[in-house]
Motif scaffolding. Sequence first.
Motif, short mmCIF file in Angstrom:
data_model
loop_
_atom_site.label_atom_id
_atom_site.label_comp_id
_atom_site.label_asym_id
_atom_site.label_seq_id
_atom_site.Cartn_x
_atom_site.Cartn_y
_atom_site.Cartn_z
N MET A 25 -2.75 2.76 -7.36
CA MET A 25 -1.57 2.32 -8.10
C MET A 25 -1.54 2.82 -9.53
O MET A 25 -0.46 2.99 -10.11
N PHE A 26 -2.71 3.08 -10.13
CA PHE A 26 -2.74 3.40 -11.55
C PHE A 26 -3.08 4.86 -11.85
O PHE A 26 -2.82 5.33 -12.95
N PHE A 27 -3.65 5.60 -10.90
CA PHE A 27 -3.95 7.00 -11.13
C PHE A 27 -2.74 7.83 -10.73
O PHE A 27 -2.39 7.92 -9.56
N PRO A 30 -1.59 14.22 -10.04
CA PRO A 30 -1.20 14.74 -8.72
C PRO A 30 -2.37 14.93 -7.76
O PRO A 30 -2.25 14.69 -6.56
N VAL A 31 -3.51 15.39 -8.28
CA VAL A 31 -4.67 15.60 -7.41
C VAL A 31 -5.15 14.27 -6.85
O VAL A 31 -5.45 14.15 -5.65
N CYS A 32 -5.22 13.25 -7.70
CA CYS A 32 -5.66 11.93 -7.24
C CYS A 32 -4.67 11.34 -6.24
O CYS A 32 -5.08 10.72 -5.24
N LEU A 33 -3.37 11.50 -6.49
CA LEU A 33 -2.38 11.01 -5.54
C LEU A 33 -2.50 11.70 -4.19
O LEU A 33 -2.42 11.05 -3.14
N THR A 108 1.32 5.57 -0.23
CA THR A 108 -0.14 5.50 -0.19
C THR A 108 -0.60 4.06 -0.23
O THR A 108 -1.49 3.65 0.54
N VAL A 109 -0.01 3.25 -1.10
CA VAL A 109 -0.38 1.84 -1.19
C VAL A 109 -0.04 1.12 0.12
O VAL A 109 -0.82 0.30 0.61
N ILE A 110 1.12 1.43 0.71
CA ILE A 110 1.49 0.81 1.99
C ILE A 110 0.48 1.18 3.07
O ILE A 110 0.06 0.33 3.88
#
Length: 296
Positions: A25-27, A30-33, A108-110
């Motif tokens: 949620m906080f990062f 783009p690479v982390c996502l 991603t969170v879902i």
Amino acid sequence: MCDTFSSYHPAVNFLYFTLVLLFSMFFTHPVCLGISLVCAFVYSIYLNGKKAIRFNFLYLLPMLLVTALINPAFNHEGATILSYLWNGNPLTLESIAYGIAAATMLITVICWFSCYNAVMTSDKFVYLFGRVIPALSLILAMALRFVPKFKAQLKVVSGAQKCIGRDSSQGGILPRARQGVKILSVMVTWCLENAIETADSMKSRGYGLPGRTAFSIYPFDRRDRRALMVIGGLGAFIFAGACAGGISFRYFPNMKGAGGSPLSVALYAAYMAFCLTPVIINVWEDRKWKHLQFDI
């Protein structure tokens, strides 16, 4: 497939999902996502198989595309103007990139929450928080348990009504509405009866009495200690690196963020290892089991 990570202590499971959800949620890099999205997809497919594939590609990916397309229509910030919309507002590269990032974060969170629901069952949640917040943990556990029970009972009632000629999916609008109301009435009655039975069962088992003990079926062994140290260590390293700016990224007024510095590369690798921890555990256990079978 058998998920070995689900058999670990509830504290290990809860710590992992708490950290991975917070990081997702906080990062905003783009690479982390991308890492979090791919790992969430892989783990959800490992847990739920074809059901997860259908859910991910039929619901989550279209949601990503729709959300990514909607954002530039309302967000016009950014320094790189690509074109102008029909109403005169600018279409910027930064707003498009931010829309894709926000949509990726959402799905991603879902996806991680779907993995959480498969691993962190209601009895694990009650075990962790039953003594700290007994009332709240019980309410949350019952709420999470109620939805699948309601869906299963609704299928049973609908099937029974269909067998006696009261199919709510056929006919005109008024007959279908009448059958739907009947099914709803049956479900409301079932919910009330189920609530009374649950209350009587809790009362007979001494819920709320002082000195009441809790039965624990989750021993904390050496395997859990190692997993807790690995997850905690990786999480602390990633958090410290994020605070130091190793994976920082901004979208407005222009896109700028951490690139390929040694700290950033180390954080990307650590984050990928962290997100893939359940999959790595499962693959390692599967290989070990096959090796033992081969020796036999």
